[in-house]
Scaffold this motif. Structure first.
Motif, PDB file in Angstrom:
ATOM      1  N   LYS A  46      11.538  -2.814  -4.110  1.00  0.00           N
ATOM      2  CA  LYS A  46      10.511  -4.309  -5.402  1.00  0.00           C
ATOM      3  C   LYS A  46       9.303  -3.815  -5.159  1.00  0.00           C
ATOM      4  O   LYS A  46       8.486  -3.993  -5.473  1.00  0.00           O
ATOM      5  N   ILE A  47       8.749  -3.615  -3.381  1.00  0.00           N
ATOM      6  CA  ILE A  47       7.618  -3.997  -2.801  1.00  0.00           C
ATOM      7  C   ILE A  47       7.210  -2.629  -3.392  1.00  0.00           C
ATOM      8  O   ILE A  47       5.292  -2.570  -3.860  1.00  0.00           O
ATOM      9  N   GLN A  48       7.809  -1.917  -3.697  1.00  0.00           N
ATOM     10  CA  GLN A  48       7.116   0.004  -3.867  1.00  0.00           C
ATOM     11  C   GLN A  48       7.479  -0.128  -5.251  1.00  0.00           C
ATOM     12  O   GLN A  48       7.181   1.465  -5.642  1.00  0.00           O
ATOM     13  N   PHE A  49       7.497  -0.695  -5.584  1.00  0.00           N
ATOM     14  CA  PHE A  49       8.282  -0.514  -7.415  1.00  0.00           C
ATOM     15  C   PHE A  49       6.756  -0.172  -8.127  1.00  0.00           C
ATOM     16  O   PHE A  49       6.079  -0.939  -8.201  1.00  0.00           O
ATOM     17  N   ASN A  50       5.964   1.224  -8.102  1.00  0.00           N
ATOM     18  CA  ASN A  50       5.056   1.414  -8.964  1.00  0.00           C
ATOM     19  C   ASN A  50       5.195   1.750 -10.140  1.00  0.00           C
ATOM     20  O   ASN A  50       4.864   3.280 -10.467  1.00  0.00           O
ATOM     21  N   PRO A  51       5.411   1.666 -11.418  1.00  0.00           N
ATOM     22  CA  PRO A  51       5.532   1.494 -12.977  1.00  0.00           C
ATOM     23  C   PRO A  51       4.071   1.757 -12.866  1.00  0.00           C
ATOM     24  O   PRO A  51       3.268   1.507 -12.137  1.00  0.00           O
ATOM     25  N   GLU A  52       3.721   3.022 -13.948  1.00  0.00           N
ATOM     26  CA  GLU A  52       2.649   3.315 -14.616  1.00  0.00           C
ATOM     27  C   GLU A  52       1.031   2.731 -14.282  1.00  0.00           C
ATOM     28  O   GLU A  52       0.243   2.226 -13.782  1.00  0.00           O
ATOM     29  N   SER A  53       1.878   0.453 -15.074  1.00  0.00           N
ATOM     30  CA  SER A  53       0.443   0.250 -14.361  1.00  0.00           C
ATOM     31  C   SER A  53       0.169  -0.583 -13.451  1.00  0.00           C
ATOM     32  O   SER A  53      -0.999  -0.886 -12.632  1.00  0.00           O
ATOM     33  N   ARG A  54       1.285  -1.191 -12.665  1.00  0.00           N
ATOM     34  CA  ARG A  54       1.049  -1.245 -11.610  1.00  0.00           C
ATOM     35  C   ARG A  54       0.473   0.065 -10.449  1.00  0.00           C
ATOM     36  O   ARG A  54      -0.534  -0.802  -9.685  1.00  0.00           O
ATOM     37  N   SER A  55       0.877   0.809 -10.968  1.00  0.00           N
ATOM     38  CA  SER A  55      -0.055   1.837  -9.861  1.00  0.00           C
ATOM     39  C   SER A  55      -1.189   2.188  -9.953  1.00  0.00           C
ATOM     40  O   SER A  55      -1.814   2.271  -9.536  1.00  0.00           O
ATOM     41  N   ARG A  56      -1.926   2.288 -10.732  1.00  0.00           N
ATOM     42  CA  ARG A  56      -3.903   1.947 -11.649  1.00  0.00           C
ATOM     43  C   ARG A  56      -4.075   0.419 -10.694  1.00  0.00           C
ATOM     44  O   ARG A  56      -5.071   1.068 -10.328  1.00  0.00           O
ATOM     45  N   LYS A  57      -3.269  -0.393 -10.860  1.00  0.00           N
ATOM     46  CA  LYS A  57      -3.860  -1.491 -10.219  1.00  0.00           C
ATOM     47  C   LYS A  57      -4.151  -1.231  -8.756  1.00  0.00           C
ATOM     48  O   LYS A  57      -4.759  -1.373  -7.866  1.00  0.00           O
ATOM     49  N   ASN A  58      -2.677  -0.901  -8.417  1.00  0.00           N
ATOM     50  CA  ASN A  58      -2.876   0.077  -6.552  1.00  0.00           C
ATOM     51  C   ASN A  58      -4.108   0.326  -6.444  1.00  0.00           C
ATOM     52  O   ASN A  58      -4.426   0.172  -5.328  1.00  0.00           O
ATOM     53  N   VAL A  59      -4.177   1.460  -7.161  1.00  0.00           N
ATOM     54  CA  VAL A  59      -5.356   2.509  -6.600  1.00  0.00           C
ATOM     55  C   VAL A  59      -6.486   2.354  -6.467  1.00  0.00           C
ATOM     56  O   VAL A  59      -7.556   2.074  -6.476  1.00  0.00           O
ATOM     57  N   ALA A  60      -6.151   1.474  -8.041  1.00  0.00           N
ATOM     58  CA  ALA A  60      -7.796   0.296  -8.545  1.00  0.00           C
ATOM     59  C   ALA A  60      -8.313  -0.433  -7.443  1.00  0.00           C
ATOM     60  O   ALA A  60      -9.921  -1.059  -6.780  1.00  0.00           O
TER      61      ALA A  60
END
Length: 404
Positions: free
Chosen positions: A109-123
């Motif tokens: 769950k902590i590492q669930f990185n769909p596209e929207s969350r991946s963008r936020k994590n990168v930013a």
């Protein structure tokens, strides 16, 4: 004195020694049974004592950031050296052991990185602003492990060597090969492959800041006809390429998406194509990300072990045609970053504030020590669809590097 914390520290310190001055002014000495470094610290608030007792993986960093933990007659690095070395003690810290067990149960769950969350994590990390990264990175802004062939290189030399080491493994043996760069950063790898090896490169990133710079660099180098950069999630790439490279991006994929990632590598490689994945890894089996790192530095990030990486590759039918472990190269890299950041600390404080500087110092010191005393390393995996896509021996890698 916080008696429960005192009890845990007496069990925890097995190597070296630690002096702790508690919030009430009392000092205790903790001596390990094996030789090791010494450090001392002061805990200025009961809240800091509670955080070290209940959830030190998160609480120590937060207490450092707010100033309620102070090293005494030593540096932050010295203090973390003692604590991180002893964290490898099997007896460990019961509070952290329980917290780590709970994190492990939740790690998908902590590492669930769909596209929207991946963008936020990168930013969260990569869009902090270029002036910050110019304070400690090399001139090409390579924000990943450098490659020290002799150990005496400058940072610029070692980062240049890293790019050519990777290029050699990509087997760029004919002109105009098409290359996909997944997680292209500020464009340094893509520009090198185009300029020095004649490749045609497409770089994809989720960082708007890095995208803008990469495009500007391609134009300034008159390479816009050979290199293009796109704001795109790797899951949306549909074109096939002769070569695929990914440096420092796999750590952000998330364990729930490993199979998807490697299936995308397979589908986007031509039949005789070659891929090279460069990633931070761990040598002690599947684990979890330190909660402080997850909250403040790399949300959704994780350094995988080889067993879970290979388990995701095997069902795809890809061949692992080469695997190299780089042990202390990243420790040497981060040591230079840490020194450069320290020399430019006033500039960093002017960009942000004191709390940010303390956060970044903690990140760099902890990151370096994770490679020196906690089993982190880097791995490079060469992947192909065909077992005949690369030569029978690794001699071509050294030959290509020497020519470069």
């Amino acid at each position: 004195m916080n008696k429960p914390l005192d009890y845990i520290l007496r069990k925890f310190i097995s190597a070296g020694s630690l002096d702790v001055t508690f919030a009430n002014g009392k000092t205790s000495h903790y001596q390990g049974t094996t030789p090791g470094p010494h450090a001392a610290m002061r805990l200025t608030t009961p809240a800091a004592e509670r955080s070290l007792l209940l959830n030190p993986g998160l609480g120590f960093g937060e207490s450092w950031m707010d100033g309620s933990i102070t090293p005494l007659n030593c540096t932050l690095y010295d203090l973390l050296h003692v604590l991180m070395l002893n964290a490898m003690n099997p007896a460990g810290h019961i509070g952290e052991s329980l917290a780590a067990a709970a994190r492990y149960l939740r790690r998908k769950k902590i590492q669930f990185n769909p596209e929207s969350r991946s963008r936020k994590n990168v930013a969260h990390h990569y869009d902090l602003g270029e002036p910050l990264y110019d304070l400690f990175l090399d001139k090409d802004r390579q924000y990943s492990c450098a490659y020290f062939r002799t150990g005496n290189e400058t940072l610029d030399e070692a980062q240049e060597a890293k790019k050519h080491h990777i290029a050699a493994k990509l087997l760029l043996n004919r002109p105009d090969l098409s290359v996909l760069d997944i997680g292209c950063g500020w464009g340094g790898m893509a520009l090198t492959l185009a300029k020095d090896y004649g490749a045609t490169v497409t770089g994809v990133t989720l960082s708007t800041e890095q995208l803008r710079t990469a495009r500007a660099r391609a134009e300034a180098a008159a390479l816009s006809d050979r290199v293009r950069f796109e704001l795109m999630d790797y899951r949306h790439v549909s074109t096939q390429y002769d070569r695929i490279v990914s440096v420092g991006m796999f750590e952000h994929v998330g364990i729930a998406h490993y199979r998807t990632f490697f299936e995308k590598i397979r589908d986007c490689l031509t039949e005789d194509g070659v891929a090279l994945i460069h990633s931070i890894g761990r040598n002690d089996g599947p684990g979890t990300t330190n909660p402080w790192i997850d909250k403040y530095i790399f949300p959704g990030g994780y350094s995988p072990c080889l067993s879970e990486t290979f388990a995701a590759i095997e069902p795809t039918g890809l061949w692992v045609t080469d695997c190299e472990i780089l042990r202390l190269h990243y420790a040497k890299t981060i040591a230079i970053w840490r020194d450069r950041f320290a020399k430019n600390r006033d500039k960093a404080k002017a960009l942000y504030d004191e709390r940010f500087c303390r956060m970044f110092e903690f990140y760099l010191a902890g990151a370096e020590l994770s490679f020196r005393v906690q089993g982190h390393m880097n791995f490079q995996l060469q992947l192909t669809r065909s077992q005949t896509a690369v030569p029978l021996t690794r001699d071509y890698i050294t030959g290509a590097e020497n020519r470069a």
